[in-house]
Design a protein around this motif. Structure first.
Motif, mmCIF file in Angstrom:
data_model
loop_
_atom_site.group_PDB
_atom_site.id
_atom_site.type_symbol
_atom_site.label_atom_id
_atom_site.label_comp_id
_atom_site.label_asym_id
_atom_site.label_seq_id
_atom_site.Cartn_x
_atom_site.Cartn_y
_atom_site.Cartn_z
ATOM 1 N N VAL A 1 0.852 -1.188 0.000
ATOM 2 C CA VAL A 1 0.000 0.000 0.000
ATOM 3 C C VAL A 1 0.885 1.234 0.000
ATOM 4 C CG1 VAL A 1 -1.727 1.300 1.336
ATOM 5 C CG2 VAL A 1 -1.841 -1.207 1.232
ATOM 6 N N GLU A 2 0.524 2.216 -0.804
ATOM 7 C CA GLU A 2 1.283 3.461 -0.834
ATOM 8 C C GLU A 2 0.927 4.280 0.399
ATOM 9 O OE1 GLU A 2 1.668 7.300 -3.719
ATOM 10 O OE2 GLU A 2 1.504 5.318 -4.664
ATOM 11 N N GLY A 3 1.907 4.584 1.210
ATOM 12 C CA GLY A 3 1.685 5.345 2.430
ATOM 13 C C GLY A 3 1.339 4.440 3.600
ATOM 14 N N PRO A 4 1.151 5.037 4.778
ATOM 15 C CA PRO A 4 0.867 4.236 5.966
ATOM 16 C C PRO A 4 -0.487 3.527 5.858
ATOM 17 C CG PRO A 4 0.935 6.590 6.501
ATOM 18 C CD PRO A 4 1.227 6.467 5.059
ATOM 19 N N ALA A 5 -0.518 2.266 6.322
ATOM 20 C CA ALA A 5 -1.750 1.484 6.266
ATOM 21 C C ALA A 5 -1.874 0.621 7.505
ATOM 22 C CB ALA A 5 -1.778 0.613 5.015
ATOM 23 N N GLY A 6 -3.116 0.505 7.971
ATOM 24 C CA GLY A 6 -3.441 -0.357 9.096
ATOM 25 C C GLY A 6 -4.687 -1.157 8.756
ATOM 26 N N VAL A 7 -5.192 -1.889 9.735
ATOM 27 C CA VAL A 7 -6.356 -2.745 9.527
ATOM 28 C C VAL A 7 -7.440 -2.366 10.528
ATOM 29 C CG1 VAL A 7 -7.202 -5.120 9.453
ATOM 30 C CG2 VAL A 7 -4.862 -4.610 8.710
ATOM 31 N N ALA A 8 -8.643 -2.156 10.011
ATOM 32 C CA ALA A 8 -9.818 -1.852 10.833
ATOM 33 C C ALA A 8 -10.692 -3.105 10.850
ATOM 34 C CB ALA A 8 -10.580 -0.676 10.250
ATOM 35 N N VAL A 9 -10.808 -3.738 12.009
ATOM 36 C CA VAL A 9 -11.544 -4.995 12.145
ATOM 37 C C VAL A 9 -12.951 -4.714 12.675
ATOM 38 C CG1 VAL A 9 -11.610 -7.230 13.342
ATOM 39 C CG2 VAL A 9 -9.436 -6.321 12.496
ATOM 40 N N ASN A 10 -13.941 -5.303 12.013
ATOM 41 C CA ASN A 10 -15.347 -5.241 12.442
ATOM 42 C C ASN A 10 -15.816 -3.810 12.713
ATOM 43 O OD1 ASN A 10 -15.336 -8.004 12.223
ATOM 44 N ND2 ASN A 10 -15.384 -8.401 14.419
ATOM 45 N N VAL A 11 -15.569 -2.918 11.766
ATOM 46 C CA VAL A 11 -15.830 -1.491 11.980
ATOM 47 C C VAL A 11 -17.294 -1.140 12.214
ATOM 48 C CG1 VAL A 11 -13.764 -0.684 10.806
ATOM 49 C CG2 VAL A 11 -15.863 -1.008 9.499
ATOM 50 N N ALA A 12 -18.214 -2.006 11.858
ATOM 51 C CA ALA A 12 -19.632 -1.700 12.077
ATOM 52 C C ALA A 12 -20.109 -2.145 13.454
ATOM 53 C CB ALA A 12 -20.491 -2.356 10.998
ATOM 54 N N ASP A 13 -19.259 -2.781 14.220
ATOM 55 C CA ASP A 13 -19.629 -3.274 15.544
ATOM 56 C C ASP A 13 -19.141 -2.288 16.598
ATOM 57 O OD1 ASP A 13 -20.538 -5.433 14.131
ATOM 58 O OD2 ASP A 13 -18.940 -6.787 14.764
ATOM 59 N N MET A 14 -20.042 -1.444 17.075
ATOM 60 C CA MET A 14 -19.659 -0.374 17.987
ATOM 61 C C MET A 14 -18.846 -0.887 19.175
ATOM 62 S SD MET A 14 -21.886 2.656 19.723
ATOM 63 C CE MET A 14 -22.371 3.210 18.121
ATOM 64 N N ASP A 15 -19.234 -2.014 19.735
ATOM 65 C CA ASP A 15 -18.523 -2.537 20.905
ATOM 66 C C ASP A 15 -17.548 -3.656 20.574
ATOM 67 O OD1 ASP A 15 -19.882 -0.788 22.615
ATOM 68 O OD2 ASP A 15 -21.559 -2.176 22.828
ATOM 69 N N GLY A 16 -17.358 -3.959 19.295
ATOM 70 C CA GLY A 16 -16.487 -5.072 18.936
ATOM 71 C C GLY A 16 -15.467 -4.749 17.877
ATOM 72 N N SER A 17 -15.307 -3.468 17.567
ATOM 73 C CA SER A 17 -14.338 -3.088 16.535
ATOM 74 C C SER A 17 -12.966 -2.883 17.163
ATOM 75 C CB SER A 17 -14.794 -1.815 15.833
ATOM 76 O OG SER A 17 -14.885 -0.761 16.765
ATOM 77 N N MET A 18 -11.945 -2.935 16.310
ATOM 78 C CA MET A 18 -10.586 -2.701 16.787
ATOM 79 C C MET A 18 -9.740 -2.239 15.619
ATOM 80 S SD MET A 18 -8.393 -2.736 19.355
ATOM 81 C CE MET A 18 -9.493 -3.412 20.567
ATOM 82 N N LEU A 19 -8.918 -1.236 15.862
ATOM 83 C CA LEU A 19 -7.966 -0.755 14.865
ATOM 84 C C LEU A 19 -6.590 -1.327 15.179
ATOM 85 C CD1 LEU A 19 -8.945 3.024 14.615
ATOM 86 C CD2 LEU A 19 -9.629 1.153 13.100
ATOM 87 N N PHE A 20 -5.928 -1.817 14.137
ATOM 88 C CA PHE A 20 -4.557 -2.283 14.249
ATOM 89 C C PHE A 20 -3.726 -1.319 13.404
ATOM 90 C CE2 PHE A 20 -7.159 -5.826 15.391
ATOM 91 C CZ PHE A 20 -6.467 -6.424 16.432
ATOM 92 N N PRO A 21 -3.139 -0.304 14.063
ATOM 93 C CA PRO A 21 -2.486 0.789 13.338
ATOM 94 C C PRO A 21 -1.122 0.392 12.769
ATOM 95 C CG PRO A 21 -2.233 1.084 15.688
ATOM 96 C CD PRO A 21 -3.109 -0.125 15.506
ATOM 97 N N PRO A 22 -0.593 1.226 11.883
ATOM 98 C CA PRO A 22 0.707 0.944 11.275
ATOM 99 C C PRO A 22 1.858 1.300 12.209
ATOM 100 C CG PRO A 22 -0.185 2.967 10.363
ATOM 101 C CD PRO A 22 -1.235 2.393 11.277
ATOM 102 N N VAL A 23 2.014 0.510 13.260
ATOM 103 C CA VAL A 23 3.080 0.730 14.234
ATOM 104 C C VAL A 23 3.894 -0.555 14.391
ATOM 105 C CG1 VAL A 23 1.844 2.547 15.493
ATOM 106 C CG2 VAL A 23 1.590 0.156 16.198
#
Length: 138
Positions: free
Chosen positions: A96-118
């Motif tokens: 991916v061009e530029g920084p990229a992370g993964v957004a898991v289950n973004v429609a689940d208000m209480d079950g989503s999680m971001l895995f940032p580019p760190v």
């Protein structure tokens, strides 16, 4: 324990970050494709926020269906790629061009999680918190 359980534990402040990342890497995730008939539609679905490209990923078809419903697009077909979280961050994120992370289950208000580019989530060469020299990039 499974990724959704680790996300829940982490969000309730009882989880362990290392276990969470480990489950993420071992999980088979569903990553929706663009969904149309052009070449760009075969790309993995993502969004840009805060200068980071977030690849959408879901733990199961039900989570993907909630995402489709939230977008008002539940009536269309949602093609997806099933991929290990480790492969997503180790092989796809570097492409991916530029920084990229993964957004898991973004429609689940209480079950989503971001895995940032760190560091510790994506390869050091793609991590925004690692100096280019120390990541082996000149």
């Amino acid at each position: 324990m499974g990724l959704t359980a680790e996300i829940a534990a982490y969000r309730s402040a009882t989880g362990d970050p290392g276990r969470l990342v480990g489950e993420f890497r071992r999980a088979v995730l569903l990553v929706p494709l663009g969904g149309g008939s052009t070449a760009a539609d075969s790309e993995l679905m993502s969004a840009v926020s805060g200068g980071i490209r977030w690849l959408y990923a879901f733990t199961d078809e039900e989570a993907l269906a909630r995402f489709a419903e939230a977008r008002g697009e539940a009536g269309r077909e949602w093609p997806y790629l099933a991929i290990l979280g480790a492969r997503l961050v180790d092989a796809v994120v570097p492409e991916v061009e530029g920084p990229a992370g993964v957004a898991v289950n973004v429609a689940d208000m209480d079950g989503s999680m971001l895995f940032p580019p760190v560091a510790g989530i994506v390869p050091d060469a793609c991590a925004v918190d690692v100096e280019a020299e120390s990541a082996g990039v000149a």
